[in-house]
Design a protein around this motif. Structure first.
Motif, PDB file in Angstrom:
ATOM      1  N   VAL A 104      42.036  33.707  -4.343  1.00 24.67           N
ATOM      2  CA  VAL A 104      42.281  32.361  -4.855  1.00 24.67           C
ATOM      3  C   VAL A 104      40.935  31.656  -4.994  1.00 24.67           C
ATOM      4  O   VAL A 104      40.180  31.536  -4.034  1.00 24.67           O
ATOM      5  CB  VAL A 104      43.230  31.562  -3.945  1.00 24.67           C
ATOM      6  N   HIS A 105      40.648  31.219  -6.202  1.00 20.53           N
ATOM      7  CA  HIS A 105      39.383  30.568  -6.533  1.00 20.53           C
ATOM      8  C   HIS A 105      39.577  29.059  -6.511  1.00 20.53           C
ATOM      9  O   HIS A 105      40.654  28.558  -6.842  1.00 20.53           O
ATOM     10  CB  HIS A 105      38.906  31.026  -7.909  1.00 20.53           C
ATOM     11  N   LEU A 106      38.513  28.344  -6.156  1.00 18.60           N
ATOM     12  CA  LEU A 106      38.613  26.899  -5.936  1.00 18.60           C
ATOM     13  C   LEU A 106      37.470  26.148  -6.605  1.00 18.60           C
ATOM     14  O   LEU A 106      36.313  26.574  -6.549  1.00 18.60           O
ATOM     15  CB  LEU A 106      38.566  26.636  -4.417  1.00 18.60           C
ATOM     16  N   SER A 107      37.809  25.019  -7.206  1.00 17.40           N
ATOM     17  CA  SER A 107      36.815  24.074  -7.715  1.00 17.40           C
ATOM     18  C   SER A 107      37.234  22.681  -7.253  1.00 17.40           C
ATOM     19  O   SER A 107      38.427  22.352  -7.266  1.00 17.40           O
ATOM     20  CB  SER A 107      36.748  24.126  -9.239  1.00 17.40           C
ATOM     21  N   ILE A 108      36.258  21.887  -6.801  1.00 20.79           N
ATOM     22  CA  ILE A 108      36.517  20.522  -6.328  1.00 20.79           C
ATOM     23  C   ILE A 108      35.527  19.586  -7.009  1.00 20.79           C
ATOM     24  O   ILE A 108      34.357  19.918  -7.162  1.00 20.79           O
ATOM     25  CB  ILE A 108      36.339  20.409  -4.805  1.00 20.79           C
ATOM     26  N   THR A 109      36.015  18.398  -7.394  1.00 17.60           N
ATOM     27  CA  THR A 109      35.135  17.368  -7.945  1.00 17.60           C
ATOM     28  C   THR A 109      35.568  16.015  -7.399  1.00 17.60           C
ATOM     29  O   THR A 109      36.710  15.842  -6.953  1.00 17.60           O
ATOM     30  CB  THR A 109      35.141  17.383  -9.492  1.00 17.60           C
ATOM     31  N   HIS A 110      34.645  15.065  -7.424  1.00 18.13           N
ATOM     32  CA  HIS A 110      34.902  13.701  -6.953  1.00 18.13           C
ATOM     33  C   HIS A 110      34.387  12.730  -7.997  1.00 18.13           C
ATOM     34  O   HIS A 110      33.270  12.899  -8.492  1.00 18.13           O
ATOM     35  CB  HIS A 110      34.148  13.428  -5.646  1.00 18.13           C
ATOM     36  N   ASP A 111      35.179  11.699  -8.300  1.00 15.40           N
ATOM     37  CA  ASP A 111      34.731  10.667  -9.227  1.00 15.40           C
ATOM     38  C   ASP A 111      35.711   9.503  -9.178  1.00 15.40           C
ATOM     39  O   ASP A 111      36.919   9.712  -9.004  1.00 15.40           O
ATOM     40  CB  ASP A 111      34.641  11.217 -10.659  1.00 15.40           C
ATOM     41  N   GLY A 112      35.203   8.316  -9.353  1.00 19.96           N
ATOM     42  CA  GLY A 112      36.058   7.141  -9.490  1.00 19.96           C
ATOM     43  C   GLY A 112      37.002   6.909  -8.322  1.00 19.96           C
ATOM     44  O   GLY A 112      38.122   6.462  -8.524  1.00 19.96           O
ATOM     45  N   GLY A 113      36.568   7.236  -7.113  1.00 21.30           N
ATOM     46  CA  GLY A 113      37.412   7.015  -5.943  1.00 21.30           C
ATOM     47  C   GLY A 113      38.469   8.075  -5.718  1.00 21.30           C
ATOM     48  O   GLY A 113      39.372   7.884  -4.903  1.00 21.30           O
ATOM     49  N   ALA A 114      38.365   9.197  -6.419  1.00 20.75           N
ATOM     50  CA  ALA A 114      39.350  10.267  -6.267  1.00 20.75           C
ATOM     51  C   ALA A 114      38.652  11.615  -6.124  1.00 20.75           C
ATOM     52  O   ALA A 114      37.532  11.809  -6.597  1.00 20.75           O
ATOM     53  CB  ALA A 114      40.293  10.304  -7.464  1.00 20.75           C
TER      54      ALA A 114
END
Length: 124
Positions: A104-114
């Motif tokens: 299982v591959h994963l990508s995470i991002t953060h922007d605009g309070g989320a």
């Protein structure tokens, strides 16, 4: 072959108060994640925790399970030395991956309070 995909978004502010609760931390985050969060600057801790939470829910969706399908602490979203996120599974989540011969591959991002996480489960 793709087994499933999952995506989830979490408002960072939603987790800020919960991080002060030891019982919440034990229930939701595995030991590697708790160490990761403890080593994160306080100003970014809630952001990182929200990313880990979103990763857990994205994994559950990719695995075709809902909340309660696995214990959340069994699904850890950790970081490689490069900063790239990856899953470390234990318990029933690891058994599911082994039974399905899944990576299982994963990508995470953060922007605009989320925080947003995207998971892809594939057979290996």
């Amino acid at each position: 072959m793709i087994l499933g995909i999952g995506v989830d978004t979490v408002r960072i502010a939603r987790l800020e108060k919960s991080l002060a609760s030891p019982s919440f931390m034990e229930k939701v985050f595995g030991p590697g994640e708790r160490a990761l969060l403890a080593a994160t600057a306080p100003a970014r801790r809630a952001e990182r925790a929200a990313g880990c939470w979103a990763a857990k829910e994205a994994f559950l969706k990719a695995a075709g399970r809902g909340i309660g399908g696995f214990a959340l602490a069994e699904i850890q979203a950790l970081r490689r030395p490069s900063g790239a996120p990856y899953y470390e599974l234990s318990g029933a989540a690891a058994a599911w991956a082994a039974e399905n011969k899944a990576a299982v591959h994963l990508s995470i991002t953060h922007d605009g309070g989320a925080a947003v996480a995207f998971a892809v489960a594939e057979t290996v």
